[in-house]
Design a protein around this motif. Sequence first.
Motif, PDB file in Angstrom:
ATOM      1  N   LYS A 246       0.821  -1.206   0.000  1.00 60.03           N
ATOM      2  CA  LYS A 246       0.000   0.000   0.000  1.00 60.03           C
ATOM      3  C   LYS A 246       0.856   1.258   0.000  1.00 60.03           C
ATOM      4  O   LYS A 246       0.600   2.216  -0.746  1.00 60.03           O
ATOM      5  CB  LYS A 246      -0.930  -0.010   1.212  1.00 60.03           C
ATOM      6  N   TYR A 247       1.865   1.274   0.841  1.00 59.47           N
ATOM      7  CA  TYR A 247       2.739   2.451   0.954  1.00 59.47           C
ATOM      8  C   TYR A 247       3.422   2.751  -0.380  1.00 59.47           C
ATOM      9  O   TYR A 247       3.474   3.904  -0.837  1.00 59.47           O
ATOM     10  CB  TYR A 247       3.763   2.185   2.048  1.00 59.47           C
ATOM     11  N   HIS A 248       3.927   1.733  -1.042  1.00 58.24           N
ATOM     12  CA  HIS A 248       4.608   1.932  -2.317  1.00 58.24           C
ATOM     13  C   HIS A 248       3.620   2.334  -3.421  1.00 58.24           C
ATOM     14  O   HIS A 248       3.928   3.203  -4.251  1.00 58.24           O
ATOM     15  CB  HIS A 248       5.369   0.667  -2.708  1.00 58.24           C
ATOM     16  N   ALA A 249       2.440   1.704  -3.441  1.00 52.71           N
ATOM     17  CA  ALA A 249       1.452   2.043  -4.479  1.00 52.71           C
ATOM     18  C   ALA A 249       0.978   3.477  -4.327  1.00 52.71           C
ATOM     19  O   ALA A 249       0.760   4.187  -5.327  1.00 52.71           O
ATOM     20  CB  ALA A 249       0.273   1.081  -4.410  1.00 52.71           C
ATOM     21  N   GLU A 250       0.799   3.931  -3.101  1.00 49.82           N
ATOM     22  CA  GLU A 250       0.355   5.304  -2.874  1.00 49.82           C
ATOM     23  C   GLU A 250       1.401   6.324  -3.316  1.00 49.82           C
ATOM     24  O   GLU A 250       1.078   7.497  -3.509  1.00 49.82           O
ATOM     25  CB  GLU A 250       0.016   5.504  -1.398  1.00 49.82           C
ATOM     26  N   ASN A 251       2.614   5.857  -3.465  1.00 50.65           N
ATOM     27  CA  ASN A 251       3.679   6.735  -3.933  1.00 50.65           C
ATOM     28  C   ASN A 251       4.039   6.455  -5.389  1.00 50.65           C
ATOM     29  O   ASN A 251       5.170   6.708  -5.821  1.00 50.65           O
ATOM     30  CB  ASN A 251       4.909   6.597  -3.036  1.00 50.65           C
ATOM     31  N   GLY A 252       3.077   5.916  -6.147  1.00 53.10           N
ATOM     32  CA  GLY A 252       3.230   5.782  -7.587  1.00 53.10           C
ATOM     33  C   GLY A 252       3.943   4.535  -8.056  1.00 53.10           C
ATOM     34  O   GLY A 252       4.200   4.385  -9.264  1.00 53.10           O
ATOM     35  N   LYS A 253       4.250   3.595  -7.154  1.00 52.99           N
ATOM     36  CA  LYS A 253       4.964   2.380  -7.548  1.00 52.99           C
ATOM     37  C   LYS A 253       3.984   1.336  -8.098  1.00 52.99           C
ATOM     38  O   LYS A 253       2.820   1.285  -7.704  1.00 52.99           O
ATOM     39  CB  LYS A 253       5.710   1.785  -6.344  1.00 52.99           C
ATOM     40  N   HIS A 254       4.512   0.503  -9.001  1.00 46.98           N
ATOM     41  CA  HIS A 254       3.747  -0.640  -9.509  1.00 46.98           C
ATOM     42  C   HIS A 254       4.192  -1.883  -8.742  1.00 46.98           C
ATOM     43  O   HIS A 254       5.359  -2.265  -8.784  1.00 46.98           O
ATOM     44  CB  HIS A 254       3.971  -0.813 -11.010  1.00 46.98           C
ATOM     45  N   VAL A 255       3.227  -2.484  -8.029  1.00 45.74           N
ATOM     46  CA  VAL A 255       3.525  -3.542  -7.066  1.00 45.74           C
ATOM     47  C   VAL A 255       2.912  -4.860  -7.536  1.00 45.74           C
ATOM     48  O   VAL A 255       1.760  -4.902  -7.975  1.00 45.74           O
ATOM     49  CB  VAL A 255       2.972  -3.177  -5.669  1.00 45.74           C
ATOM     50  N   LEU A 256       3.682  -5.940  -7.402  1.00 43.35           N
ATOM     51  CA  LEU A 256       3.186  -7.296  -7.661  1.00 43.35           C
ATOM     52  C   LEU A 256       3.247  -8.081  -6.361  1.00 43.35           C
ATOM     53  O   LEU A 256       4.298  -8.175  -5.731  1.00 43.35           O
ATOM     54  CB  LEU A 256       4.029  -7.993  -8.726  1.00 43.35           C
ATOM     55  N   PHE A 257       2.104  -8.644  -5.946  1.00 46.75           N
ATOM     56  CA  PHE A 257       2.024  -9.445  -4.725  1.00 46.75           C
ATOM     57  C   PHE A 257       1.744 -10.885  -5.144  1.00 46.75           C
ATOM     58  O   PHE A 257       0.695 -11.183  -5.709  1.00 46.75           O
ATOM     59  CB  PHE A 257       0.897  -8.926  -3.827  1.00 46.75           C
ATOM     60  N   LEU A 258       2.689 -11.792  -4.881  1.00 51.52           N
ATOM     61  CA  LEU A 258       2.561 -13.202  -5.259  1.00 51.52           C
ATOM     62  C   LEU A 258       2.419 -14.074  -4.019  1.00 51.52           C
ATOM     63  O   LEU A 258       3.062 -13.831  -2.994  1.00 51.52           O
ATOM     64  CB  LEU A 258       3.793 -13.661  -6.049  1.00 51.52           C
ATOM     65  N   CYS A 259       1.578 -15.104  -4.100  1.00 51.09           N
ATOM     66  CA  CYS A 259       1.451 -16.077  -3.023  1.00 51.09           C
ATOM     67  C   CYS A 259       1.218 -17.452  -3.644  1.00 51.09           C
ATOM     68  O   CYS A 259       1.212 -17.590  -4.866  1.00 51.09           O
ATOM     69  CB  CYS A 259       0.316 -15.703  -2.070  1.00 51.09           C
TER      70      CYS A 259
END
Length: 745
Positions: A246-259
């Motif tokens: 969340k913190y990175h996305a709110e600062n414009g980052k593109h995030v991939l969460f894998l499980c």
Amino acid sequence: MPTYRDYHFAHPAEKAAFEQLQSLDDGHIHLWPTIEGRLPETDLFLIDDAIGTFVIELKAFPISSVHQFNADCMSVGQDRNKRSAIKQAQTQLHALKNYVNDNDGEFPFTIATVLWTNISRKEWQQTWAKNKQALDLGNGMLFREDIDSGTTHFRRQLLTIYEQPAIRQGYTAAAVPDLAIQKLITLLGNKSAERSDESDSQMLEKFERYYRGVAQKRAPIDATSRITLIGVPGTGKTWQLLSIAKYHAENGKHVLFLCYNHVLRTNIEQMVSSFRKVTGYGSITVHTIFDHIELLNKTGNLGCTLVDDDYDAFAGAVIDRMVETDFLWEAYDTVLLDEAQDLKDYVGQLLESITRHNTSIAIGVGIGQDLYRDSMAAWLNDFMDDSELCELEKVYRTTAQTFQAAQIVCEAFSSEEQIEVVAKRVLAGKCHGMHEEVRPLRSIGRPPAIRRYKVETRLRSETADMHTAGIKTQIEAIIAELEAPEKHSDILILIPSKKSPTYTALLTALQNLEISFIDFTLKANRDTTARDHQVRLSTFHSCRGVEASIVVLLDLERLTERTNARQQLYIGLTRAVRLAIVLEPDIAVSQLATLLERAAACINAASTHQDFKKNIPVRPVKLPLVAPEPKQTIQKTEPTPEPPVDVVTPPLLDPDIIHIDDTDDETEVTAVTIQQEAAANTITAVEGAQEQAKQLQPQDKTTTERSEPSGFGTSIFAVVTSKKTRGKQINAIYDWTKFVDVTAE
């Protein structure tokens, strides 16, 4: 729920009891702990605004320490003839009443009572069975189960005590006027409890702010991070990864969460969808590993095909094809991987394909939850060597008693000596695989409950009908144990496989009860979210990363047959937030349930400061008949009769812990059941009697005995290597057998 300022507690038990009472608040309870200053110390002042007010003296003594008790005095440990606990509470009541009246307050009718945090009502009644005064006083006091059994039970007991207290007269329950409560809050000042005006969303935002601070510290936006979060279940690995996302996305980052599994993916996706999106928000993509690899195969036209559901071979082929064709996929700014201990070697190549040199990567590694690998993958070993290693030692989810029972079962084998040694270590916070001391924050609770249901026949037939009625009765009782504001979706039922009569019986029972449910054992349901009115069903394999207030574990006898049985039991138990319940048919004696029973006995013994070895239940010992005559005894065959072996009933038995009786209805045998050693020579006497019986037994007669529990398949983790990171010794992947001495005597 009220919010409370920081109070000084004279004893950890007082703090633990206060925290448990906080959890019981249903909007009617006001608490003032440790009122001091111009008053004699008052352990607890409680107002139930629908019943009345109470002054409560807290006592954490075990029953074995209380040698005398009456209305005026008691003897505890080495202290003889000290003021009785109920007398102390009455003195505190008068002091508080005088203080309020002297300050122009209006003191309501108040009852003095005692809360024995480490004594059950049954223990009290057994100990003072011949002391009528102590028994009568006990009816007007609170005991361990009164704060462990939920809000409804607790308030019912308060009502009983208010109308019939231990000493002095009682009162008729009535609503306490709001004006009187407000006057007390004003008068008692900083020592009062305040009602919280926070909404659920505000409380959630406060919780998120805490994790945001953690994310900002561990994964700052302007730096490239490599982080390994390692911990036992319930330590917040997934939440910390989500906070970074969340913190990175709110600062414009593109995030991939894998499980790894779909059920966890669905839960994470649901939480991500609630994140507020603002200007400049990047993106958060949530995939399982295999879903992401299938997407790569399709998008890049790589031409790989899944054969016989061999996802590992398919994943390896896709990544190999990506390398051969120089296929470039979108590179993410931040990549997060949960439950990384199960991810195979090809994941390392996948990371290289979807990251840049400045991509931040954080992974979560669960201790004791490895289901698909016996050793650490090479990529994970390399990553941990090059990353910042963060041990998470606080257990937020599960109560201490449930977590400890799960940990003991996983680390211990079947012998009593081993389970005793392991229990002492786990109860001291030393968990294998963790350098830091593990600290469960929810200290009040009870060990997992083992409940037996009746089947319709004593025959071991593999039909569902024989289980349906018993399971229906138990599920109906569990539904009734839900507390406000819990919903049906707060119940999670776990089974090893849907290919069993128990699973069929469970479905029939839920349908007969007209209880709606969502079945995550079906692949089609794994991408959906349970509604409030739906009980959740899942396999042990698919439940990692999820949680529920009440977790019900079924079919442990079938689970025992699996090579990773203890890992699955460990995962299942640690899903429980408030209560874990094991349901077993009365004709089954599963080895895992037996180990769990022994672990629970260790925890109960420790909570009352009793000796472990005297409280670990041993398996029943069968002695064959010497002769067909039912009255014939072993002693008659000896010139000098041996002293009889006493059957000792333990003074401490949790009503939810089943002590197994192995007596077979179809075999005439004499059963000597030992539930607790009264002294060190008790077991020796039993063994002597058993050996004597064997010598007298005819050679052509045999007696079937159920064997002791033993190790189940492969060990939980195979030891790979010990790694030193910043001066700390960490065994991330480990072998339970190297931690416990299993050398044969």
